[in-house]
Design a protein around this motif. Structure first.
Motif, mmCIF file in Angstrom:
data_model
loop_
_atom_site.group_PDB
_atom_site.id
_atom_site.type_symbol
_atom_site.label_atom_id
_atom_site.label_comp_id
_atom_site.label_asym_id
_atom_site.label_seq_id
_atom_site.Cartn_x
_atom_site.Cartn_y
_atom_site.Cartn_z
ATOM 1 N N GLU A 206 31.480 -27.081 -24.127
ATOM 2 C CA GLU A 206 31.394 -27.567 -25.500
ATOM 3 C C GLU A 206 30.052 -28.237 -25.778
ATOM 4 O O GLU A 206 29.550 -28.198 -26.905
ATOM 5 C CB GLU A 206 32.521 -28.564 -25.756
ATOM 6 N N GLU A 207 29.465 -28.860 -24.770
ATOM 7 C CA GLU A 207 28.154 -29.528 -24.952
ATOM 8 C C GLU A 207 26.996 -28.549 -24.898
ATOM 9 O O GLU A 207 25.839 -28.914 -25.098
ATOM 10 C CB GLU A 207 27.964 -30.598 -23.885
ATOM 11 N N GLY A 208 27.254 -27.277 -24.605
ATOM 12 C CA GLY A 208 26.187 -26.289 -24.530
ATOM 13 C C GLY A 208 25.506 -26.251 -23.201
ATOM 14 O O GLY A 208 24.414 -25.682 -23.083
ATOM 15 N N ARG A 209 26.176 -26.813 -22.173
ATOM 16 C CA ARG A 209 25.617 -26.811 -20.845
ATOM 17 C C ARG A 209 26.188 -25.639 -20.025
ATOM 18 O O ARG A 209 27.319 -25.209 -20.215
ATOM 19 C CB ARG A 209 25.939 -28.109 -20.130
ATOM 20 N N VAL A 210 25.346 -25.170 -19.101
ATOM 21 C CA VAL A 210 25.746 -24.051 -18.247
ATOM 22 C C VAL A 210 26.685 -24.565 -17.162
ATOM 23 O O VAL A 210 26.284 -25.423 -16.358
ATOM 24 C CB VAL A 210 24.536 -23.375 -17.601
ATOM 25 N N ILE A 211 27.907 -24.108 -17.161
ATOM 26 C CA ILE A 211 28.874 -24.469 -16.125
ATOM 27 C C ILE A 211 29.238 -23.257 -15.260
ATOM 28 O O ILE A 211 29.944 -23.404 -14.260
ATOM 29 C CB ILE A 211 30.141 -25.079 -16.727
ATOM 30 N N GLN A 212 28.731 -22.088 -15.643
ATOM 31 C CA GLN A 212 28.942 -20.871 -14.844
ATOM 32 C C GLN A 212 27.716 -19.995 -14.984
ATOM 33 O O GLN A 212 27.256 -19.719 -16.101
ATOM 34 C CB GLN A 212 30.200 -20.115 -15.273
ATOM 35 N N ALA A 213 27.179 -19.538 -13.858
ATOM 36 C CA ALA A 213 26.035 -18.641 -13.861
ATOM 37 C C ALA A 213 26.397 -17.400 -13.027
ATOM 38 O O ALA A 213 26.901 -17.522 -11.897
ATOM 39 C CB ALA A 213 24.804 -19.334 -13.289
ATOM 40 N N LEU B 260 20.586 -23.090 -12.196
ATOM 41 C CA LEU B 260 20.792 -22.956 -13.646
ATOM 42 C C LEU B 260 21.953 -23.801 -14.149
ATOM 43 O O LEU B 260 22.106 -23.961 -15.378
ATOM 44 C CB LEU B 260 21.062 -21.482 -14.012
ATOM 45 N N LEU B 261 22.746 -24.359 -13.237
ATOM 46 C CA LEU B 261 23.925 -25.119 -13.642
ATOM 47 C C LEU B 261 23.496 -26.417 -14.319
ATOM 48 O O LEU B 261 22.488 -27.035 -13.932
ATOM 49 C CB LEU B 261 24.800 -25.391 -12.433
ATOM 50 N N ASN B 262 24.238 -26.789 -15.334
ATOM 51 C CA ASN B 262 24.040 -28.005 -16.128
ATOM 52 C C ASN B 262 22.802 -27.943 -17.019
ATOM 53 O O ASN B 262 22.411 -28.972 -17.604
ATOM 54 C CB ASN B 262 23.975 -29.264 -15.228
ATOM 55 N N LEU B 263 22.169 -26.776 -17.158
ATOM 56 C CA LEU B 263 21.052 -26.614 -18.082
ATOM 57 C C LEU B 263 21.564 -26.067 -19.410
ATOM 58 O O LEU B 263 22.637 -25.462 -19.496
ATOM 59 C CB LEU B 263 19.999 -25.681 -17.504
ATOM 60 N N THR B 264 20.751 -26.254 -20.469
ATOM 61 C CA THR B 264 21.094 -25.625 -21.744
ATOM 62 C C THR B 264 20.717 -24.144 -21.675
ATOM 63 O O THR B 264 20.048 -23.683 -20.745
ATOM 64 C CB THR B 264 20.355 -26.295 -22.893
ATOM 65 N N GLN B 265 21.096 -23.449 -22.691
ATOM 66 C CA GLN B 265 20.807 -22.002 -22.716
ATOM 67 C C GLN B 265 19.315 -21.769 -22.704
ATOM 68 O O GLN B 265 18.829 -20.911 -21.966
ATOM 69 C CB GLN B 265 21.463 -21.360 -23.948
ATOM 70 N N ILE C 205 27.045 -4.691 -8.018
ATOM 71 C CA ILE C 205 27.571 -5.930 -7.455
ATOM 72 C C ILE C 205 27.471 -7.040 -8.506
ATOM 73 O O ILE C 205 26.485 -7.120 -9.262
ATOM 74 C CB ILE C 205 26.811 -6.329 -6.166
ATOM 75 N N PHE C 206 28.508 -7.891 -8.569
ATOM 76 C CA PHE C 206 28.574 -9.015 -9.494
ATOM 77 C C PHE C 206 28.854 -10.270 -8.646
ATOM 78 O O PHE C 206 29.752 -10.258 -7.790
ATOM 79 C CB PHE C 206 29.683 -8.855 -10.517
ATOM 80 N N VAL C 207 28.106 -11.365 -8.902
ATOM 81 C CA VAL C 207 28.377 -12.663 -8.242
ATOM 82 C C VAL C 207 28.372 -13.766 -9.308
ATOM 83 O O VAL C 207 27.562 -13.724 -10.253
ATOM 84 C CB VAL C 207 27.357 -12.973 -7.131
ATOM 85 N N TYR C 208 29.314 -14.723 -9.166
ATOM 86 C CA TYR C 208 29.408 -15.836 -10.110
ATOM 87 C C TYR C 208 29.528 -17.133 -9.303
ATOM 88 O O TYR C 208 30.240 -17.211 -8.286
ATOM 89 C CB TYR C 208 30.625 -15.694 -11.007
ATOM 90 N N ILE C 209 28.818 -18.174 -9.830
ATOM 91 C CA ILE C 209 28.915 -19.496 -9.212
ATOM 92 C C ILE C 209 29.281 -20.488 -10.315
ATOM 93 O O ILE C 209 28.667 -20.521 -11.366
ATOM 94 C CB ILE C 209 27.585 -19.913 -8.581
ATOM 95 N N ASN C 210 30.334 -21.302 -10.058
ATOM 96 C CA ASN C 210 30.813 -22.288 -11.041
ATOM 97 C C ASN C 210 30.390 -23.695 -10.586
ATOM 98 O O ASN C 210 30.377 -24.021 -9.392
ATOM 99 C CB ASN C 210 32.319 -22.225 -11.160
ATOM 100 N N ALA C 211 30.097 -24.539 -11.598
ATOM 101 C CA ALA C 211 29.703 -25.940 -11.317
ATOM 102 C C ALA C 211 30.889 -26.741 -10.825
ATOM 103 O O ALA C 211 32.022 -26.496 -11.259
ATOM 104 C CB ALA C 211 29.103 -26.573 -12.559
#
Length: 404
Positions: A286-293, A227-232, A398-404
């Motif tokens: 700012e560009e509306g891209r996913v940098i954290q999922a 999902l990283l670098n995709l739009t909403q 449980i919570f997991v986060y992945i950053n670009a």
């Protein structure tokens, strides 16, 4: 026959002055003018003294009683016998004759014999009347009357006795209820201690059995790396599973590259009664891209059942397995709990009852030459379980986060 007066002894006071104190001789032997006694009627004859008796009448006066002999008239003389004149009559009874030319003699002193009367009847219960000071008052039952001050004293004693009895009863009641409260407090403390021990034993037993407990997995973790670098919109479309944006918010934090966040609910996945449906979090720049999922779900839905907190992290590697499903491989030794459980455990005010276990983890992983940072949180909330007494009501998330 001699006539006796009913007024007592008929003698003059001068008779006592001559030395005859009793006056008995004069009473029976009249004295003539020459000082010698006069002749008396012959003894045994008619009208003799022996034939008469003088008695006291009912009114206390003397009466003549004829003991026999000739009848007498109203003056006490034999029939046909009388005094020549009044002076002779008086001289006969006075003891000495008086001259005809002298004045009438002074009245003779008389001794009045008061009528005998019966003593006044005594009231019921009264004693002998010896004097005013000896008179004893009585009550209605004939018992000696009690003085007023003694009645007040008795009344006061009774009141004091009643008050003392009431105070003793109150003290006994206070002591009894005090003992009951003390025993109830001890009993409550013992019950709480036993309940805590039983709960700890149950948790330990659960921890021993959790590893072998198998729970059916009802949901899967989406590929967050994809999902990283995709739009909403692109990310929602790729998620599928009934993905719907439930909320968005702007982020205005200086130095934070994330400027907005979107929450996406996977409505096609089975919902948990405590945590709801699994949810995906998207952090946009700012560009509306996913940098954290990110992703959150119930550990039970992921198939981990009622594992204890320590067992889930250390033995089941719940953090590494969830990140692997999300597209990020993490080494097994990258995740570990602190040795002191107090570092991730919150206790109630009693210092023994656990209310929450919460621990966060993070690290960096290289994916195809690109470094990705990750973070994870495991949370066990025991609030509902403590209220119901059933550990199955523990909320495990449980919570997991992945950053670009």
């Amino acid at each position: 026959m001699v006539k006796k007066s009913t007024n007592g002894q008929n003698r003059r006071p001068e008779a006592d002055a001559d030395g005859n104190a009793m006056g008995l001789t004069e009473a029976f032997h009249p004295i003539a003018s020459d000082g010698f006694t006069t002749a008396m009627p012959p003894m045994g004859g008619a009208g003799s003294v022996e034939e008469e008796r003088i008695v006291a009448g009912p009114e206390g006066t003397f009466e003549e009683v004829d003991l026999g002999g000739e009848p007498v008239d109203d003056e006490g003389l034999a029939a046909g016998e009388s005094f020549g004149n009044e002076a002779a009559f008086e001289d006969f009874y006075a003891g000495r004759p008086l001259p005809d030319d002298e004045a009438a003699p002074a009245p003779l002193p008389t001794i009045t014999h008061a009528a005998t009367t019966k003593p006044a009847s005594k009231a019921k219960g009264e004693g002998p009347r010896h004097g005013r000071h000896a008179h004893a008052a009585t009550d209605g039952d004939g018992k000696p009357a009690v003085p007023e001050y003694m009645r007040k004293s008795r009344r006061m004693r009774r009141i004091l006795i009643v008050v003392i009895i009431v105070l003793v009863l109150l003290l006994a009641a206070v002591a009894y209820f005090g003992v009951q409260l003390f025993e109830a407090g001890n009993s409550t403390g013992v019950q709480q201690a036993q309940s805590t021990e039983q709960e700890q034993e149950a948790i330990q037993q659960e921890e021993a059995n959790d590893a072998s407990t198998e729970t059916a997995k009802t949901t899967t973790v989406p590929n967050l790396v994809g999902l990283l670098n995709l739009t909403q919109d692109e990310a929602v479309e790729k998620l599928q599973h009934g993905a719907q944006v439930s909320s968005t918010r702007e982020v205005n934090e200086e130095g934070n590259p994330i400027k907005s966040e979107a929450r996406v609910a996977l409505t096609a996945e089975p919902a948990d009664s405590r945590t709801g449906t699994p949810t995906v979090y998207l952090g946009l720049n700012e560009e509306g891209r996913v940098i954290q999922a990110g992703y959150s779900a119930s550990t039970t839905a992921l198939g981990y059942g009622s594992l204890s907190f320590a067992d889930a992290v250390n033995n089941e590697d719940i953090i590494q397995k969830t990140l692997a499903e999300a597209g990020l491989s993490v080494p097994e030794d990258a995740v570990a709990l602190p040795e002191d459980s107090a570092a991730y455990t919150t206790f109630d005010t009693d210092g023994k009852t656990r209310t929450k276990e919460y621990c966060s983890f993070n690290g960096t992983v290289d994916v195809e030459g690109v470094e990705h940072t990750w973070s994870a949180v495991l949370s066990y909330d025991y609030s509902m379980a403590n209220a119901s007494g059933n550990l199955a009501d523990t909320v495990r998330t449980i919570f997991v986060y992945i950053n670009a």
